[in-house]
Every structure is written in structure tokens, then in C-alpha cells.
Design an enzyme around this catalytic site. Structure first.
Site, short mmCIF file in Angstrom:
data_model
loop_
_atom_site.label_atom_id
_atom_site.label_comp_id
_atom_site.label_asym_id
_atom_site.label_seq_id
_atom_site.Cartn_x
_atom_site.Cartn_y
_atom_site.Cartn_z
N TYR A 88 1.03 -1.03 0.16
CA TYR A 88 0.00 0.06 0.07
C TYR A 88 0.82 1.21 -0.10
O TYR A 88 1.96 1.25 0.71
CB TYR A 88 -1.07 -0.15 1.15
CG TYR A 88 -1.78 1.22 1.47
CD1 TYR A 88 -2.84 1.53 0.42
CD2 TYR A 88 -1.57 2.02 2.35
CE1 TYR A 88 -3.57 2.76 0.55
CE2 TYR A 88 -2.50 3.38 2.66
CZ TYR A 88 -3.47 3.45 1.52
OH TYR A 88 -4.33 4.66 1.56
N ASP A 139 9.42 2.81 0.04
CA ASP A 139 8.16 3.37 0.90
C ASP A 139 8.43 3.08 2.13
O ASP A 139 7.99 1.77 2.64
CB ASP A 139 6.95 2.89 0.36
CG ASP A 139 5.72 3.79 1.06
OD1 ASP A 139 6.17 4.46 1.90
OD2 ASP A 139 4.77 3.74 0.55
N LYS A 148 4.16 8.87 9.15
CA LYS A 148 3.64 8.41 10.30
C LYS A 148 4.68 8.89 11.40
O LYS A 148 4.67 9.96 11.87
CB LYS A 148 3.75 6.88 10.36
CG LYS A 148 2.51 6.49 9.45
CD LYS A 148 2.24 4.99 9.20
CE LYS A 148 0.79 4.90 8.48
NZ LYS A 148 0.91 4.05 7.12
C1 LIG Z 1 0.28 4.71 5.86
C2 LIG Z 1 1.27 4.42 4.75
C3 LIG Z 1 0.92 5.27 3.47
C4 LIG Z 1 0.01 6.35 3.34
O1 LIG Z 1 0.17 7.26 4.49
P1 LIG Z 1 -1.15 8.31 4.62
O2 LIG Z 1 -0.27 9.28 5.83
O3 LIG Z 1 -2.08 7.50 5.18
O4 LIG Z 1 -1.41 8.95 3.44
C5 LIG Z 1 1.80 5.00 2.47
N1 LIG Z 1 2.71 3.97 2.24
C6 LIG Z 1 2.66 3.12 3.49
C7 LIG Z 1 3.66 2.17 3.27
C8 LIG Z 1 2.03 3.24 4.37
O5 LIG Z 1 2.19 2.58 5.50
#
Ligand SMILES: *Cc1c(COP(=O)(O)O)cnc(C)c1O
Length: 432
Positions: free
Chosen positions: A144, A239, A267
């Protein structure tokens, strides 16, 4: 346990907010029942509006590595708030946080701050396309990367396929440049490269996947991606929005020796405030406007309050990196406890730990990719989740999420969660 007030609040929210929530997973759709509405948090715990108390293994889906209301972070935020919330002009605190990140990550020469992980990834992909002058990207099933158009792509059947949008509202014209590969399967990536007509701008991967449950990439897989990108001129994007400052101080990059060209963060880097960041090689980052031609902007980007929360968190982590050893020990104590509880009822369970992240699947085989994850017993998970919630243990409400340890947790925290797990596993066995 009564959830009466939460049930009423959910009904009320439903009238005014689609699904009653501002992000879908919060609605408890895959486990059923009403989500508790949270009144406040303190340390490792959260308290709902019915007065129920929970040990919180979600921690706002990762950001709160120091738990709720950490006094250092709170103070930094309050001090900053008093000077004004936002200016839309440069502030030195942005450079301070940028400097911390650049000094920490060998893969990052320059970094830019945005407001969410979604934004960070969307911008990194645009930059990769601008830099390489190519259109296609490779992403992995089950990874994701936020909800931007070209990344909301579902798996086609079988081998490498050109992506179909996984949501109405995303034109297939926008996802036809997204090629899908299988996680931990280098051959499927090679097929994407062979299939691409427009050329691959980048491969984007969660180097420790946390959005199909916790599924770490194998070292050889990441090394293979690096080699493939080097051979073809594609960029490698890690990511680490979730794994950054979570799996280790440097995320996956602190565990495996593979250097990406671009990194996305989020995060923990915001300490609970809305922040994302993307950074990487200087020559690539210099393509970004106003230094270069690739446009990217944000009214509230680098917001001083958010920067203050992030800076306080990152400095605390940097000052005391041994907390990862301790959080990892607690995570293992928890997953070993879950395994023992499952075994006592003859229920198959596999678990995984990376630093402060933990995951478990109701499955008898090790999960290496999204297909494996999907073949786990999600019905057993739903029963387990509700049984744990009823005993004051707050776990992520989907079989395809990751759990988080926070710094205030102790052996006692873990042991009470494990005691609950024994009872919860009995419920799973009874209700199956
Ligand atoms: C949470 C997450 C996102 C998206 O971040 P948001 O702040 O919710 O837009 C993208 N990549 C990874 C790996 C994530 O865990």
C-alpha cells in the site's frame, strides 16, 4: 464491556460522514461490530467514551512510537503553537528536521516535507517519472502506498499484468502505467520490465511490507531489485512511511544493506501530527521545483507545529536507539505468547517481528506475499479481534495490518495481552 455510547456516536457520525469515518478501515468493516470512539489516550493506553480502557497496539497506525501524550513531544508542540500555527513562509525548524533526516539516512541528500504518506509517495513517483523521462512504474500486490490514483491498483490474474484500477473514480488511463508484480518474486519484476513499452521509471516497494500484515522482503529480493534498477536506469523507491523509525531507526535500511534512490517517510516522522516526507539522491531531488522543473507544492507543507512534533520524536529516538532492542524484545514476547495461546487450542498461527512492528496470521505456512496472506483464516482473525477488544486489548481491526509496540510498554503490558489471548483463542476454537 458496554459499547453503548460508541454505538450511538457511530450512528450519529454515519449521518454526516460517509461510513461514519474519515478513513475506511476505522469502521471495523472486516471484523464487524462498532468501533470504540476514543476519548483520550495516555502512554500505552486509550480510553473510549464508554469509559472502557484498552492497551493500544495500534498507536494511531504507527506514528506514536512514544505512546500517547509523551511530555517531551507535547511540550514541543505547545511551545510552537504559541508562536503561531502556520506562516506559509520558511521557518528554521524545517531545516532542523531536514538536517536530522539527511544526517541519519545515507540514501538521503535532500528531503522535502509534505502532509501525508500519500502525498509523499505521489510526489516521489512524479519526481521519478520526471527524472527518467519514462511513464511506467512497478508496484507489488499487497503493498500500500496511499490512495493516489496510479497506486490504487489491484492484481490482475497470473503473471505480470497491466494494472486495473481497484476503485471507481480512477480512470484506467491513469493506471495503465502501473505494472504489478508479486512480492518477494524477482522473476515477476523481470516480466514487468519485459512487458513495459514506455520504459520503467521506478520500482516502488515497501521493503518491510506492513499493509498485507507484516511481511518482510527477503534480502536477496531487495538486492535483486537494486541490480535490476541499476541495469535498466529505473529508480528504486523504498516506501518506508510505516517501517521508517519503526523496524529500526533507519527502517528497513537499518537492517538490509540496499540503498534506494528515493525514500518516502511518514507516520513516526510527524510524531502524531500530519506529516510525510520524500528524499533521496541530490541529483534527483534537484529536479524538484523551484530548483528544477518537476512541480510539487503545499500550503501547509513543513507546518511548524507538525515539524516540532516530528523533530522532538526523531531526536528522542536518535538519543536512545537502544529502545528498538527493548521494543523488539517485547514484540517477540507478545508473538511467542500468541503462538503458545494458539497452540493450546490447536490453532495454526504464524508470526513475524521487525523492531517495534509485529504481525500474525491464522495460517500454517509462512506468509511471503499477498496471495499467502489472503489464504489465511480471516474469520478466525475477526473472532480473535473482537474477543481481545472485549478484554481491553486494542489490535488493528484487519488481518492485513501490522501491530505496534510503543516505548511505555513493559513485560506486564505484554503478559496481560497474552493472558487475554489464551481466552480469545478458546473463543476462536468454540466459534469456528
Ligand atoms: C500509511 C502508509 C502510506 C500512506 O500514508 P498516509 O499518511 O495514510 O497518506 C503510504 N505508504 C505506506 C507504506 C504506509 O504504511
Amino acid at each position: 464491556m458496554s459499547y453503548k455510547k460508541s454505538q450511538e456516536a457511530f450512528k450519529e457520525a454515519f449521518r454526516y460522514i460517509p461510513g461514519g469515518v474519515d478513513s475506511p478501515v476505522r469502521a471495523f468493516g472486516s471484523v464487524g461490530g462498532t468501533p470504540p470512539f476514543i476519548a483520550y489516550g495516555k502512554g500505552e493506553k486509550i480510553y473510549d467514551i464508554d469509559g472502557n480502557e484498552y492497551i493500544d497496539f495500534v498507536q494511531s497506525w504507527g506514528p506514536l512510537i512514544f505512546g500517547h501524550c509523551n511530555s517531551d513531544i507535547e511540550e514541543a508542540v505547545i511551545d510552537t503553537v504559541k508562536k503561531g500555527l502556520s506562516f506559509g513562509a520558511p521557518t528554521t525548524i524545517e531545516t532542523e528536521l531536514a538536517k536530522e533526516i539527511v544526517e541519519m539516512f545515507p540514501s538521503i541528500d535532500k528531503v522535502r516535507f509534505v502532509n501525508s504518506g500519500t502525498e509523499a509517495v505521489m510526489s516521489a513517483i512524479r519526481l521519478a517519472r520526471g527524472y527518467t523521462n519514462r511513464d511506467d512504474i512497478v508496484k507489488f500486490k499487497g503493498c500500500y502506498h496511499g490512495h493516489s490514483d496510479s497506486l490504487l491498483v489491484q492484481a490482475g490474474s497470473g503473471a505480470a499484468t497491466f494494472g486495473n484500477p481497484s476503485s471507481p473514480g480512477v480512470p484506467s488511463d491513469l493506471t495503465k502505467h502501473t505494472l504489478l508484480a508479486d512480492y518477494n518474486d524477482l522473476e515477476s519484476v523481470k516480466r514487468c520490465f519485459a512487458d513495459s513499452i514506455n520504459g520503467i521509471a521506478c520500482v516502488i516497494v515497501e521493503p518491510i511490507a506492513g499493509n498485507m500484515g507484516l511481511v518482510p522482503a527477503e534480502r536477496e529480493f531487495l538486492e535483486g531489485l537494486r541490480e535490476l534498477c541499476d541495469a535498466t536506469g529505473a529508480l528504486l523507491i523504498f516506501d518506508e512511511v510505516m517501517s521508517g523509525f519503526r523496524a529500526s531507526l533507519l527502517g528497513a535500511q537499518g537492517i538490509v544493506d540496499v540503498r534506494p534512490d528515493l525514500v518516502t517517510l511518514g507516520k513516526v516522522i510527524g510524531g502524531g501530527m500530519p506529516v510525510g516526507a520524500f528524499g533521496g539522491r541530490g541529483d534527483i531531488m534537484s529536479m524538484l521545483s523551484p530548483e528544477g522543473p518537476v512541480y510539487q507544492a503545499g500550503t501547509l507543507s513543513g507546518n511548524p507545529v507538525a515539524m516540532a512534533a516530528g523533530l522532538a520524536s526523531i531526536r528522542k529516538l536518535k538519543a536512545n536507539p537502544s529502545i528498538y532492542v527493548e521494543m523488539s524484545r517485547l514484540a517477540k514476547r507478545l508473538t511467542e505468547g500468541f503462538e503458545a495461546a494458539a497452540k493450546s487450542e490447536d490453532i495454526p498461527l504464524v508470526t513475524e517481528v521487525r523492531g517495534s512492528m509485529f504481525g500474525f496470521f491464522f495460517s500454517d505456512k509462512i506468509v511471503k506475499n499477498f496471495d499467502d496472506a489472503q489464504s489465511s483464516d480471516t474469520k478466525a482473525f475477526a473472532i480473535f479481534h473482537r474477543a481481545m477488544l472485549d478484554r481491553g486489548i486494542y489490535l488493528a481491526c484487519s488481518a492485513f495490518e501490522t501491530g505496534f509496540i510503543c516505548e511505555p510498554m513493559s513485560d506486564e503490558t505484554i503478559d496481560s495481552a497474552v493472558r487475554a489471548a489464551y481466552e480469545a483463542m478458546r473463543e476462536v476454537q468454540d466459534k469456528k
